[in-house]
Design a protein around this motif. Structure first.
Motif, PDB file in Angstrom:
ATOM      1  N   ILE A  97      54.251  38.394  46.308  1.00 56.81           N
ATOM      2  CA  ILE A  97      55.473  37.617  46.061  1.00 56.81           C
ATOM      3  C   ILE A  97      55.199  36.268  45.417  1.00 56.81           C
ATOM      4  N   LEU A  98      53.953  36.009  45.009  1.00 57.26           N
ATOM      5  CA  LEU A  98      53.635  34.733  44.373  1.00 57.26           C
ATOM      6  C   LEU A  98      54.621  34.460  43.245  1.00 57.26           C
ATOM      7  N   SER A  99      55.136  33.239  43.191  1.00 54.80           N
ATOM      8  CA  SER A  99      56.170  32.928  42.202  1.00 54.80           C
ATOM      9  C   SER A  99      55.622  32.790  40.790  1.00 54.80           C
ATOM     10  N   LYS A 100      54.307  32.644  40.656  1.00 54.30           N
ATOM     11  CA  LYS A 100      53.673  32.543  39.336  1.00 54.30           C
ATOM     12  C   LYS A 100      53.255  33.938  38.865  1.00 54.30           C
ATOM     13  N   PRO A 101      53.248  34.178  37.557  1.00 61.38           N
ATOM     14  CA  PRO A 101      52.736  35.468  37.067  1.00 61.38           C
ATOM     15  C   PRO A 101      51.245  35.587  37.328  1.00 61.38           C
ATOM     16  N   THR A 102      50.825  36.771  37.734  1.00 63.37           N
ATOM     17  CA  THR A 102      49.428  37.004  38.088  1.00 63.37           C
ATOM     18  C   THR A 102      48.831  38.110  37.223  1.00 63.37           C
ATOM     19  N   ILE A 103      47.597  37.894  36.809  1.00 67.80           N
ATOM     20  CA  ILE A 103      46.840  38.876  36.025  1.00 67.80           C
ATOM     21  C   ILE A 103      45.547  39.141  36.775  1.00 67.80           C
ATOM     22  N   VAL A 104      45.171  40.398  36.890  1.00 68.42           N
ATOM     23  CA  VAL A 104      43.898  40.731  37.514  1.00 68.42           C
ATOM     24  C   VAL A 104      42.942  41.283  36.462  1.00 68.42           C
ATOM     25  N   ARG A 105      41.724  40.786  36.500  1.00 68.21           N
ATOM     26  CA  ARG A 105      40.666  41.182  35.561  1.00 68.21           C
ATOM     27  C   ARG A 105      39.697  42.096  36.313  1.00 68.21           C
ATOM     28  N   ILE A 106      39.582  43.353  35.876  1.00 66.99           N
ATOM     29  CA  ILE A 106      38.837  44.359  36.632  1.00 66.99           C
ATOM     30  C   ILE A 106      37.622  44.827  35.846  1.00 66.99           C
ATOM     31  N   GLN A 107      36.444  44.628  36.441  1.00 66.82           N
ATOM     32  CA  GLN A 107      35.220  45.182  35.891  1.00 66.82           C
ATOM     33  C   GLN A 107      34.539  45.994  36.981  1.00 66.82           C
ATOM     34  N   GLY A 108      33.862  47.051  36.602  1.00 68.84           N
ATOM     35  CA  GLY A 108      33.137  47.849  37.587  1.00 68.84           C
ATOM     36  C   GLY A 108      34.070  48.510  38.587  1.00 68.84           C
ATOM     37  N   ALA A 109      33.651  48.484  39.858  1.00 73.76           N
ATOM     38  CA  ALA A 109      34.375  49.216  40.901  1.00 73.76           C
ATOM     39  C   ALA A 109      35.486  48.384  41.528  1.00 73.76           C
ATOM     40  N   ALA A 110      36.598  49.058  41.803  1.00 77.32           N
ATOM     41  CA  ALA A 110      37.676  48.511  42.632  1.00 77.32           C
ATOM     42  C   ALA A 110      37.980  49.594  43.653  1.00 77.32           C
ATOM     43  N   PHE A 111      37.448  49.422  44.845  1.00 78.30           N
ATOM     44  CA  PHE A 111      37.561  50.441  45.882  1.00 78.30           C
ATOM     45  C   PHE A 111      38.364  49.913  47.069  1.00 78.30           C
ATOM     46  N   GLY A 112      39.022  50.828  47.770  1.00 81.02           N
ATOM     47  CA  GLY A 112      39.720  50.473  48.999  1.00 81.02           C
ATOM     48  C   GLY A 112      40.667  49.307  48.805  1.00 81.02           C
ATOM     49  N   GLY A 113      40.438  48.255  49.597  1.00 81.44           N
ATOM     50  CA  GLY A 113      41.290  47.073  49.500  1.00 81.44           C
ATOM     51  C   GLY A 113      41.264  46.423  48.131  1.00 81.44           C
ATOM     52  N   GLY A 114      40.211  46.673  47.346  1.00 80.90           N
ATOM     53  CA  GLY A 114      40.186  46.167  45.975  1.00 80.90           C
ATOM     54  C   GLY A 114      41.325  46.726  45.152  1.00 80.90           C
ATOM     55  N   VAL A 115      41.696  47.993  45.403  1.00 84.48           N
ATOM     56  CA  VAL A 115      42.855  48.583  44.735  1.00 84.48           C
ATOM     57  C   VAL A 115      44.129  47.885  45.199  1.00 84.48           C
ATOM     58  N   GLY A 116      44.142  47.443  46.458  1.00 87.37           N
ATOM     59  CA  GLY A 116      45.279  46.675  46.943  1.00 87.37           C
ATOM     60  C   GLY A 116      45.448  45.369  46.196  1.00 87.37           C
ATOM     61  N   LEU A 117      44.336  44.663  45.959  1.00 88.25           N
ATOM     62  CA  LEU A 117      44.399  43.421  45.189  1.00 88.25           C
ATOM     63  C   LEU A 117      44.963  43.671  43.797  1.00 88.25           C
ATOM     64  N   VAL A 118      44.501  44.750  43.163  1.00 92.71           N
ATOM     65  CA  VAL A 118      44.992  45.116  41.827  1.00 92.71           C
ATOM     66  C   VAL A 118      46.493  45.379  41.866  1.00 92.71           C
ATOM     67  N   SER A 119      46.945  46.124  42.864  1.00 95.10           N
ATOM     68  CA  SER A 119      48.344  46.539  42.947  1.00 95.10           C
ATOM     69  C   SER A 119      49.293  45.376  43.191  1.00 95.10           C
TER      70      SER A 119
END
Length: 265
Positions: A97-119
């Motif tokens: 719900i952060l009021s600022k726009p957010t961009i995630v930069r993904i390199q290598g593995a995004a597993f488990g909770g890492g997918v949550g951060l991406v989502s």
């Protein structure tokens, strides 16, 4: 803020928040969860920050939960486990719900909770070498705290496969599932994100925040008289705002609005 979390902001108000735990593949534990949650809250209240980029140091974006933290959790009581889980859930909600726009930069593995951060981020850009997995069931666990955001990103049907199978999937599949928006060679990640940032800072800061809140209000909501009235009220406020008036006048006068700095966007 500790050395495991680095925040840098440029003159345009573009902030980069770096998870700096490459020795454990940027896995998170209770300490990092608390630091991330507090930092997101501070960013939300900082009027100088207009865009947030979430990134990490090293070969992998995030391996999810730190194994040492998980070993400690094995000895927790039911009450302690519940309190710990609520902190992770609070992190995901705060990001989402952060009021600022957010961009995630993904390199290598995004597993488990890492997918949550991406989502939980608004825009996701991945390297073409990235790998993803919702791996919790392999440990006898479930992706509970991240599930509202992952299901919102990839849909119920895809979740029924990947929550249950825990199989790894590549960046092309992540793109097909709508988990990420763009897939590029790793050496083009920063240039691609820079271009997206240019688009974001061209929009009115208050309008972008209001547009994000609008999405939450209308997504999957039935079109009722109440919803129609709410959307009319939202655009009425936007038109009457100083930012709305400045944006319209700038368009009519063929000039840049006052929220755009010297950057060529």
């Amino acid at each position: 803020m500790s050395d495991t979390l680095i925040l840098e902001t440029d003159s345009q108000g573009i902030a980069r928040l770096t998870i700096n735990r490459p020795d454990v593949h940027n896995a998170f534990d209770d300490v990092l969860i608390a630091e991330l949650t507090q930092t997101f809250k501070e960013i939300d209240q900082n009027p100088q920050i207009r865009v947030l980029i979430l990134q990490s140091e090293g070969k992998n974006f995030s391996a999810g939960a730190d194994l040492r933290w998980m070993r400690r959790m094995a000895g927790y009581s039911t009450e302690e486990n519940k309190a710990d889980s609520l902190k992770l859930a609070a992190l995901m909600h705060t990001m989402n719900i952060l009021s600022k726009p957010t961009i995630v930069r993904i390199q290598g593995a995004a597993f488990g909770g890492g997918v949550g951060l991406v989502s939980c981020c608004d825009i996701a850009v991945a390297s073409d070498k990235s790998l993803f997995s919702l791996s919790e069931v392999r440990l006898g666990l479930i992706p509970a705290a991240i599930s509202p955001y992952v299901v919102a990103a990839i849909g119920e049907r895809a979740a029924r496969r990947y929550f249950l199978s825990a199989e790894r999937f590549n960046a092309a599949e992540a793109l097909r599932l709508n988990l990420v928006h763009e897939v590029v060679p790793e050496d083009e990640l920063d240039a691609t994100i820079d271009t997206i940032c240019g688009h974001l800072i061209s929009g009115g800061p208050s309008a972008i925040s209001a547009a994000k809140d609008l999405i939450f209000a209308v997504a999957k909501a039935p079109v009722t008289d109440a919803l129609i009235d709410d959307t009319a009220e939202r655009i009425t406020k936007a038109r009457a705002s100083d930012e709305g008036k400045e944006g319209l006048n700038a368009f009519l006068e063929k000039r840049k609005p006052n929220w755009i700095g010297t950057r060529d966007v």
